[in-house]
Design an enzyme around this catalytic site. Sequence first.
Site, short mmCIF file in Angstrom:
data_model
loop_
_atom_site.label_atom_id
_atom_site.label_comp_id
_atom_site.label_asym_id
_atom_site.label_seq_id
_atom_site.Cartn_x
_atom_site.Cartn_y
_atom_site.Cartn_z
N SER A 49 0.83 -1.20 0.00
CA SER A 49 0.00 0.00 0.00
C SER A 49 0.87 1.26 0.00
CB SER A 49 -0.96 -0.04 1.19
OG SER A 49 -1.98 0.91 1.06
N GLU A 92 -9.88 -3.71 -6.26
CA GLU A 92 -9.56 -2.60 -5.36
C GLU A 92 -9.35 -1.30 -6.12
OE1 GLU A 92 -5.62 -2.47 -3.49
OE2 GLU A 92 -5.25 -4.47 -4.35
N HIS A 111 -7.77 -5.37 -0.30
CA HIS A 111 -6.53 -4.62 -0.42
C HIS A 111 -5.48 -5.24 0.49
CE1 HIS A 111 -3.85 -1.20 -0.72
NE2 HIS A 111 -3.96 -0.93 0.58
#
Length: 308
Positions: free
Chosen positions: A153, A247, A277
């Site tokens: 991320s 996502e 995610h």
Amino acid sequence: MVSIRSALMSAVLRRTIKKQLDSLEDVVQFRENMAKAEGLSAKTPDNVIVTPLNIPRTSGASIPCEWIQMEEASTKPVLLYFHGGCYVFGGLNGHRDVAWRLAEAGDVRVLLVDYRLAPEHPFPAALEDAIECYRWLLAQGTTPDKIAIGGDSAGGGLSVATLVNIKNLGMPMPNCSILLSPWTDLSLSGDSIGVNANSDVMLTAGALKKTADHYLGQSDHTAPLASPLFADLSGLPATFVQVSESEILLSDAQRLVTKMVDAGGEAMLETWPKMPHVWQILASRVPEGKAAIVKLGEFLKARLRSAA
């Protein structure tokens, strides 16, 4: 086919984390809530060696880190890993599980970094910490060909920004990189931000905008070292990217890989259907997390062994 465990986990995330992130106002309170959730994480196996250390900064306090490895082997290659958390939360506790699994799958030592968080420490604090840790590894005698950089991320975006900055500074480039659902465009210009708004069970555009503002303040949201999608991506090492098709950060991964390849680099994109995610951090609960980590480990071993 998506496992029953993954489908159930996605339902839980949609009703809890997604709602909390979308209504995020108090970052400190959200961190405390996430820290409580981290307490429910799987116990680290007894055969995993976790060694805390502090890496000195050029100025200011040191950077808390952990060595995570399956055995005492200082000659093994290193994965320098940056956790996710939208640059405003996350840390060592919540990512120790994925770190030891990567250490085992990739036959590496993982250096897990607890970089400074916004809004207390806005951009470029996280990037400065990342570069300090890479410099420290080189100073310890670890050769670049035995170093991989990775993250999930925001940590994935930070990984790419770190690679770009390494190039800008004229430092030797590491061997390779692994990116798990990387956030590479803090301006949120990707098509999937809107297209996957409903299918993403964790992130929302509103949450990303709020946290990007915390991280960048008045800085340009397309600045290359904040949103490395807009950087010159030539000369970066081989990179393996995993992302879920459902996502909102799908476009970040797709565009990054396309730009790296167009710049003459080696980059591979692997998409998974209907996964949350960064589902890899759920490996203790969903089989797809374990399977994805196996593939990341195979990439690391192939790259780092060939260098050795």
